[in-house]
Write an enzyme that holds these catalytic residues in place. Structure first.
Site, PDB file in Angstrom:
ATOM      1  CG  ASP A  42      49.957 -31.294  21.491  1.00 12.05           C
ATOM      2  OD1 ASP A  42      49.852 -30.081  21.741  1.00 12.05           O
ATOM      3  OD2 ASP A  42      49.306 -32.178  22.071  1.00 12.05           O
ATOM      4  CE  LYS A  43      59.643 -31.560  17.843  1.00 10.12           C
ATOM      5  NZ  LYS A  43      60.880 -31.466  18.598  1.00 10.12           N
TER       6      LYS A  43
END
Ligand code: URA
Length: 243
Positions: A105-106
């Protein structure tokens, strides 16, 4: 050994765009084994032929493997119109066809393998192989034996998806801030899997970092945003784990 067209060879090695390369070749600026070759379709044997542009040797690199300590705030994608991607962080690559193996994920940090080896990537990601992924996480709340047991039994994280049993180890608990420090080992890689597993037991992941993927461990010397090439032994171990 690989046999490939001269224009593909030069394109893979980022000598220019396809049309620039055709032009360079037709102008006689490319030599194979010391002789000028003007046909872009000429076949090159990558293990014996020596290719030079303007008398500067261009060696062929078939596969590249980098270990990145992904920082938060960067996308696990090859390209993005808006955001910085993990590939923007890799500066000294020979190949232009690199991609991240799987996604973090970011806001997740940690180990990300970046390569152009599609077979290795497939072997590491295929659900059939259940390659272990180990994460360190900070959890908002107290993780107890109850959660450890639930994770070990396999959790329903989406309406129709039960996560495989996961190993949860509590490393520490900060009573003042009510934060647990844990290590979790999962064997699959569903979207937001770790976060969803904790949500399923009413807890929230505050920080997530991947420590390992199969036999590959994040190099502790790499700060977020830093990377290095894999060693030959690391590459070999990854290839063996896919078998
Ligand atoms: N699980 C998540 O929830 N996020 C990641 O980035 C990786 C695993």
């Amino acid at each position: 050994m690989a046999l490939l067209r001269l224009d593909k060879y030069l394109c893979d090695m980022q000598a220019g765009t396809r049309s620039q390369i055709k032009d360079i070749v037709r102008k006689g600026r490319v030599k194979i084994n010391g002789l000028v070759v003007k046909k872009p379709e000429t076949k090159i044997n990558t293990s014996v032929d020596i290719v030079a542009v303007d008398d500067k040797q261009v060696s062929y690199v078939e596969f590249e493997y980098f270990m990145l300590n992904k920082p938060a705030g960067v996308l696990s994608a090859a390209k993005d119109k808006k955001d910085r991607t993990v590939l923007d962080l890799i500066k000294d690559n020979s190949r232009r066809d690199l991609f991240p193996v799987g996604r973090l994920d970011k806001d997740t940090e940690g180990l990300l393998l970046i390569t152009n080896d599609g077979i290795m990537s497939h072997e590491l990601l295929t659900p059939k192989k259940h390659v272990d992924k180990v994460y360190f996480a900070q959890i908002n709340g107290m993780v107890t034996q109850k959660e450890i047991t639930e994770f070990a039994e396999g959790l329903v994280i989406d309406k129709d998806f039960t996560a495989l049993p996961a190993k949860l180890v509590v490393l520490d608990y900060d009573k003042k801030h009510n934060i647990s420090f844990i290590e979790i080992t999962i064997h699959e890689g569903k979207f937001h899997q770790v976060k969803k597993m904790f949500l399923a037991v009413g807890l929230e992941v505050l920080y997530l970092k991947r420590l390992s993927m199969g036999p590959l461990h994040l190099d502790g010397d790499l700060k977020p945003g830093q990377y290095r090439k894999l060693t030959d032994i690391e590459i070999l171990k990854l290839k063996q784990c896919g078998n």
